[in-house]
Design a protein around this motif. Structure first.
Motif, PDB file in Angstrom:
ATOM      1  N   CYS A   1      33.113  38.102  36.719  1.00  0.00           N
ATOM      2  CA  CYS A   1      33.666  38.968  35.685  1.00  0.00           C
ATOM      3  C   CYS A   1      32.987  38.811  34.331  1.00  0.00           C
ATOM      4  CB  CYS A   1      35.162  38.721  35.543  1.00  0.00           C
ATOM      5  SG  CYS A   1      36.080  39.138  37.034  1.00  0.00           S
TER       6      CYS A   1
ATOM      7  N   LYS B   1      30.132  41.340  33.815  1.00  0.00           N
ATOM      8  CA  LYS B   1      30.344  42.760  34.063  1.00  0.00           C
ATOM      9  C   LYS B   1      30.753  43.546  32.829  1.00  0.00           C
ATOM     10  CE  LYS B   1      31.543  42.248  38.916  1.00  0.00           C
ATOM     11  NZ  LYS B   1      32.602  42.411  39.924  1.00  0.00           N
ATOM     12  N   MET B   2      31.088  42.875  31.747  1.00  0.00           N
ATOM     13  CA  MET B   2      31.503  43.575  30.532  1.00  0.00           C
ATOM     14  C   MET B   2      30.796  42.953  29.346  1.00  0.00           C
ATOM     15  SD  MET B   2      35.376  44.348  29.285  1.00  0.00           S
ATOM     16  CE  MET B   2      35.716  45.918  28.544  1.00  0.00           C
ATOM     17  N   GLY B   3      30.141  43.788  28.563  1.00  0.00           N
ATOM     18  CA  GLY B   3      29.422  43.300  27.404  1.00  0.00           C
ATOM     19  C   GLY B   3      30.356  42.846  26.295  1.00  0.00           C
TER      20      GLY B   3
ATOM     21  N   CYS C   1      32.200  45.431  24.107  1.00  0.00           N
ATOM     22  CA  CYS C   1      33.348  46.073  24.751  1.00  0.00           C
ATOM     23  C   CYS C   1      34.519  45.105  24.915  1.00  0.00           C
ATOM     24  CB  CYS C   1      32.952  46.673  26.097  1.00  0.00           C
ATOM     25  SG  CYS C   1      31.999  48.199  25.906  1.00  0.00           S
TER      26      CYS C   1
ATOM     27  N   ASN D   1      32.712  54.543  26.740  1.00  0.00           N
ATOM     28  CA  ASN D   1      31.795  53.555  27.301  1.00  0.00           C
ATOM     29  C   ASN D   1      32.539  52.279  27.710  1.00  0.00           C
ATOM     30  OD1 ASN D   1      29.160  52.411  27.936  1.00  0.00           O
ATOM     31  ND2 ASN D   1      29.465  51.160  26.109  1.00  0.00           N
ATOM     32  N   CYS D   2      33.361  51.770  26.811  1.00  0.00           N
ATOM     33  CA  CYS D   2      34.081  50.525  27.112  1.00  0.00           C
ATOM     34  C   CYS D   2      35.168  50.744  28.152  1.00  0.00           C
ATOM     35  CB  CYS D   2      34.641  49.923  25.832  1.00  0.00           C
ATOM     36  SG  CYS D   2      33.333  49.296  24.736  1.00  0.00           S
TER      37      CYS D   2
ATOM     38  N   GLU E   1      33.413  50.321  31.371  1.00  0.00           N
ATOM     39  CA  GLU E   1      33.178  48.912  31.699  1.00  0.00           C
ATOM     40  C   GLU E   1      34.465  48.230  32.144  1.00  0.00           C
ATOM     41  OE1 GLU E   1      30.843  46.437  29.132  1.00  0.00           O
ATOM     42  OE2 GLU E   1      29.534  48.091  28.548  1.00  0.00           O
TER      43      GLU E   1
ATOM     44  N   VAL F   1      35.254  49.252  35.696  1.00  0.00           N
ATOM     45  CA  VAL F   1      34.356  48.587  36.650  1.00  0.00           C
ATOM     46  C   VAL F   1      34.840  47.170  36.944  1.00  0.00           C
ATOM     47  CG1 VAL F   1      32.023  47.612  36.901  1.00  0.00           C
ATOM     48  CG2 VAL F   1      32.314  49.970  36.158  1.00  0.00           C
ATOM     49  N   LEU F   2      35.383  46.504  35.949  1.00  0.00           N
ATOM     50  CA  LEU F   2      35.893  45.151  36.164  1.00  0.00           C
ATOM     51  C   LEU F   2      37.034  45.142  37.168  1.00  0.00           C
ATOM     52  CD1 LEU F   2      35.954  43.766  32.551  1.00  0.00           C
ATOM     53  CD2 LEU F   2      34.415  43.105  34.379  1.00  0.00           C
TER      54      LEU F   2
END
Length: 96
Positions: free
Chosen positions: A15, A18-20, A23, A40-41, A44, A47-48
């Protein structure tokens, strides 16, 4: 014990990668106070997945720094943030 389970869930699902960070800094506060997340966030976050999202919220609530928070309220906001993100990214009028 629960913290170890949440940490394991986060680790097993990779995990952290997977997220910048931008975000994370945008999405995480919306669980604790009203706010919004960019498309965008939201993407993300979706997707998590719910497993990660739930593990992070539970791990946060176990932290003594957050012991004054009402767990039921935080969990409800967490679910709302996830649902709002799903709706936003699934919207046919979504702009990238």
């Amino acid at each position: 014990m629960a913290t170890k389970e949440n940490d394991q869930t986060i680790k097993e699902n990779n995990c952290e990668t997977k997220m910048g960070l931008p975000c994370v800094l945008e999405a995480f506060p919306t669980i604790f106070k009203p706010g919004s997340i960019s498309n965008n966030c939201c993407g993300e976050l979706v997707v998590l997945g719910k497993v990660f999202h739930s593990a992070v919220v539970k791990r946060t609530l176990e932290n003594l720094l957050f012991n004054e928070l009402n767990p039921a309220t935080i969990i409800a906001r967490s679910i709302q943030t996830g649902n709002n993100s799903l709706v936003l990214i699934d919207s046919p009028s979504r702009s990238a």
